[in-house]
Write a protein that holds these residues in place. Structure first.
Motif, short mmCIF file in Angstrom:
data_model
loop_
_atom_site.label_atom_id
_atom_site.label_comp_id
_atom_site.label_asym_id
_atom_site.label_seq_id
_atom_site.Cartn_x
_atom_site.Cartn_y
_atom_site.Cartn_z
N UNK A 172 -20.53 -12.37 -21.05
CA UNK A 172 -19.16 -12.45 -22.01
C UNK A 172 -18.24 -11.19 -21.64
N UNK A 173 -17.86 -11.23 -20.41
CA UNK A 173 -16.35 -10.81 -20.40
C UNK A 173 -15.57 -11.49 -19.39
N UNK A 174 -16.67 -12.89 -18.86
CA UNK A 174 -15.82 -13.41 -17.21
C UNK A 174 -14.07 -13.90 -17.89
N UNK A 175 -14.11 -14.18 -18.76
CA UNK A 175 -12.85 -15.21 -18.99
C UNK A 175 -11.79 -13.84 -19.25
N UNK A 176 -12.33 -12.91 -19.18
CA UNK A 176 -10.72 -11.47 -19.48
C UNK A 176 -10.98 -10.63 -18.29
N UNK A 177 -9.75 -9.33 -18.18
CA UNK A 177 -9.71 -8.36 -17.48
C UNK A 177 -10.24 -7.38 -17.15
N UNK A 178 -11.35 -7.37 -17.64
CA UNK A 178 -12.69 -6.47 -17.45
C UNK A 178 -13.65 -7.17 -16.25
N UNK A 179 -13.59 -6.34 -14.95
CA UNK A 179 -14.96 -6.82 -14.41
C UNK A 179 -15.63 -6.14 -14.40
N UNK A 180 -16.97 -6.63 -14.39
CA UNK A 180 -18.12 -5.93 -14.61
C UNK A 180 -19.20 -5.94 -13.66
N UNK A 181 -19.50 -4.45 -12.78
CA UNK A 181 -20.70 -4.37 -11.82
C UNK A 181 -22.05 -4.05 -12.73
N UNK A 182 -23.39 -3.74 -11.40
CA UNK A 182 -24.68 -3.70 -12.18
C UNK A 182 -24.24 -2.98 -10.26
N UNK A 183 -25.37 -1.99 -10.43
CA UNK A 183 -25.81 -1.29 -8.91
C UNK A 183 -27.06 -0.31 -8.94
N UNK A 184 -27.76 -0.84 -7.94
CA UNK A 184 -29.19 -1.26 -8.00
C UNK A 184 -29.42 0.28 -6.99
N UNK A 185 -29.74 1.48 -6.59
CA UNK A 185 -29.90 2.73 -5.79
C UNK A 185 -31.55 2.03 -5.90
N UNK A 186 -31.70 2.29 -4.40
CA UNK A 186 -33.09 2.64 -3.52
C UNK A 186 -33.38 4.08 -4.31
#
Length: 267
Positions: A172-186
């Motif tokens: 949804x935000x790929x064309x905005x100034x907001x980056x998004x990251x998902x983290x998967x800790x073990x």
């Protein structure tokens, strides 16, 4: 987004990965606003960050309260002037029991903290992030959010919900100034079991050899690096990396390996 000079809000900053995220961000030149439900733990984080006290603010907040999170936005802006990023770290696990034995009270608690707490943070702070020249959201799921762990099915479901919501946000935000990251800790060496009031045997196999856990400090570094690299996702720890590859190639086999390991360890 480089974190130097930015203001980042971190949930669950009173202990474990949250505390290490706070300290790591401060060392890289960020201003940090952190919240936790445990005031004593927050005070300890502040003590450890004494060299950066002008750049740190702390708030005792229950993230399951939408009203409290919405009110937090203005408090953080008043202290720091703006908000450039959020890290949704706060979370709890469930007692190590099957769904059939897990009371609804615990199910609701896990979903409210892990999913709705993250959602409230995103919904409350996103309008502010969209005003910034650049901004970032990092949501922390879990290896259990893509790989089933017996006795942690509801916890896994809550983290799977965080995973899909975050990936949807990225689109949804790929064309905005907001980056998004998902983290998967073990497996991370933190106090999440104690803080979640969960009783479980120590992390060891039947021979008494301890599993090698990723330290909270190392996990925090990987996640801050991921923000600065605008990564789509980050696998935190060798176990998460290995099981991610295996689960995508042979999901049933990967699920069986986890189930067997827990069975052999008497969990």
């Amino acid at each position: 987004m480089k974190v130097n000079g930015k203001t980042i809000v971190v949930t669950g900053g009173g202990s474990g990965m949250g505390r290490e995220l706070v300290l790591g961000l401060l060392r890289r030149g960020a201003q940090v606003a952190t919240l936790d439900i445990n005031e004593e733990n927050l005070l300890e984080t502040a003590r450890l960050a004494a060299d950066y006290k002008e750049k740190l603010s702390t708030y005792v907040v229950d993230i399951t309260s939408r009203e409290a999170i919405e009110s937090l936005v203005d408090l953080v802006k008043e202290k720091h002037g703006a908000v450039d990023g959020i890290i949704n770290n706060a979370g709890v696990i469930q007692p190590f029991v099957d769904v059939n034995e897990l009371p609804y009270e615990k199910i609701e608690q896990v979903m409210n903290i892990n999913f709705y707490g993250t959602l409230y943070m995103v919904k409350s702070f996103l309008p502010e992030l969209l005003k910034r020249p650049e901004a970032h959201i990092l949501n922390i799921a879990s290896m259990g959010g893509f790989l089933p762990v017996p006795g942690q099915s509801i916890y896994g479901a809550s983290k799977a919900a965080v995973k899909l919501m975050t990936e949807g946000l990225h689109s949804e935000l790929m064309d905005t100034n907001v980056g998004v990251t998902i983290a998967f800790p073990g497996a991370i060496k933190t106090d999440i079991m104690k803080n979640s009031q969960v009783e479980r045997a120590s992390s060891s196999d039947t021979s008494g050899k301890e599993y090698k856990l990723t330290t909270a400090a190392d996990a925090a570094k990987m996640m801050i690096d991921a923000i600065e690299e605008n990564a789509y996702r980050v696998m935190v720890g060798n176990d998460a990396k290995m099981m991610d590859r295996l689960y995508r190639l042979a999901p049933k086999k990967a699920a069986s390996i986890i189930a067997d390991k827990l069975k052999d360890a008497g969990k």
